[in-house]
Design a protein around this motif. Structure first.
Motif, short mmCIF file in Angstrom:
data_model
loop_
_atom_site.label_atom_id
_atom_site.label_comp_id
_atom_site.label_asym_id
_atom_site.label_seq_id
_atom_site.Cartn_x
_atom_site.Cartn_y
_atom_site.Cartn_z
N THR A 86 139.34 29.35 25.13
CA THR A 86 139.04 30.76 24.82
C THR A 86 137.82 31.29 25.57
O THR A 86 137.34 32.38 25.30
N SER A 91 134.39 31.22 19.62
CA SER A 91 135.67 31.03 18.94
C SER A 91 135.63 29.89 17.94
O SER A 91 136.46 29.83 17.02
N ASP A 94 135.07 31.32 14.64
CA ASP A 94 135.94 32.46 14.34
C ASP A 94 137.13 31.96 13.52
O ASP A 94 137.96 31.21 14.04
N PRO A 95 137.26 32.34 12.25
CA PRO A 95 138.35 31.83 11.40
C PRO A 95 139.74 32.09 11.99
O PRO A 95 140.62 31.24 11.90
N GLU A 96 139.91 33.26 12.60
CA GLU A 96 141.22 33.58 13.16
C GLU A 96 141.55 32.68 14.35
O GLU A 96 142.68 32.22 14.51
N MET A 97 140.55 32.44 15.19
CA MET A 97 140.75 31.55 16.33
C MET A 97 141.06 30.13 15.86
O MET A 97 141.92 29.44 16.43
N ARG A 99 142.42 29.27 12.98
CA ARG A 99 143.78 29.27 12.42
C ARG A 99 144.82 29.21 13.53
O ARG A 99 145.79 28.44 13.45
N THR A 100 144.60 29.99 14.57
CA THR A 100 145.54 30.00 15.69
C THR A 100 145.59 28.63 16.38
O THR A 100 146.65 28.11 16.71
N GLN A 104 149.06 27.27 15.53
CA GLN A 104 149.97 27.96 16.44
C GLN A 104 149.90 27.45 17.88
O GLN A 104 150.43 28.09 18.78
#
Length: 320
Positions: A86, A91, A94-97, A99-100, A104
């Motif tokens: 990233t 990142s 970063d919770p979203e990063m 999780r991804t 994912q």
């Protein structure tokens, strides 16, 4: 890309290399040092004739240090991997990063399994035991960690077919054999140091027995390392080895091969020159044992250097 971005990416590269180096070293210890005690006779575990209780205790202490070091450095490695993907360390928090990354990407399940294995390793080394079961659990965790890391490097780039599976198998053979060889050097050194507590005649006989057992394992491991290493290099360049010329990847690979062959030369000297000299010594040969200890210590230093070069190699793009 501005100057600041360039500096941050360079720092990510440095973190990846250092974290991988420390992590590889500690995982090699978990696997190879535990494995060492399974090709030694059971009596080596106990006090008395031929026993190596001090070496066993020193190995247990080493394992109890290596497990948390592996957990910390492994976590930093995964953080560096995410930062590299990233373009920044931001990142990592970063919770979203996160999780991804974990749910994912192809690395996510591998990373989760790795973190679980490291957590189990830390829990196991906290147990007040150094029996055979303790070493067996550490051995298997170390083996799984070595195999698991194939999916976090170049070996995972072969795809989902038979070719990709072959790359992963060859990589796994390579790191398991290397882990047995290099990771077995610390307890071997502990065992040779313990010989100073025995009378000279017994020390010579037991040193020869210990070295003979280790060298048989090492010869098998080295054969697998060389064969799988050539195959790994071929996979990276589609078996067009000319691509390695004038490339950063080729230079790092040549450096690694140079250090490995230096280790091989030293191991050859120990097995086919130093050991026969000790066996034929008219005296008990304590001086020869001391030289062998120094040689094994130097071989261990070279092994750590190889792991450092391998850490660089793993983050260097192969030539296309």
């Amino acid at each position: 890309m501005d100057h600041a971005d360039g500096n941050e990416l360079f720092s990510v590269f440095q973190v990846l290399v250092v974290a991988r180096w420390i992590h590889f070293s500690s995982v090699f210890v978990l696997f190879g040092s535990a494995f060492f005690w399974f090709y030694m006779e059971d009596r080596r575990r106990f006090a008395g004739a031929g026993g190596l209780p001090r070496a066993l205790h020193a190995t247990t202490v080493l394992l109890r240090v290596a497990a948390p070091v592996a957990a910390i450095s492994g976590t930093v490695w995964l953080a560096g991997l995410l930062a590299n993907m990233t373009n920044g360390f931001g990142s990592v928090i970063d919770p979203e990063m996160l999780r991804t990354f974990f749910w994912q990407t192809q690395f996510g399940p591998v990373a989760i399994l790795r973190l679980l294995l490291l957590a189990v390793a830390v829990l196991v080394v906290l147990l007040p035991s150094q029996n055979r079961a303790f070493y067996s659990v550490i051995l298997h965790i170390g083996a799984l960690l070595l195999i698991n890391q194939a999916w976090l490097g170049h070996a995972a780039e072969g795809g989902a077919g038979a070719y990709g599976a072959l790359m992963l198998v060859v990589y796994s053979i390579h790191v398991l054999a290397a882990g047995a060889w290099v990771g077995g050097l610390p307890p071997l050194l502990f065992a040779l140091v313990e010989q100073r507590h025995f009378n000279p005649s017994e020390a010579r006989d037991w040193t020869l027995d210990i070295l003979s057992r280790y060298s048989v394992m090492a010869m098998i491991a080295v054969t697998l390392i060389v064969a799988s290493g050539i195959a790994n290099a071929g996979f990276r360049v589609g078996f067009s080895f000319g691509r390695l010329l004038d490339s950063d990847y080729g230079f790092v690979l040549a450096t690694k091969a140079g250090v490995v062959f230096t280790m091989l030369a030293l191991a050859f000297f120990n097995r086919f020159i130093a050991m026969p000299r000790l066996r034929a010594a008219s005296t008990a040969g304590m001086a020869q044992i001391a030289r062998l200890r120094a040689s094994v210590a130097f071989e261990l230093v070279l092994g750590l250097a190889v792991l450092g070069v391998a850490a660089v190699l793993g983050v260097t793009p192969p030539p296309q």
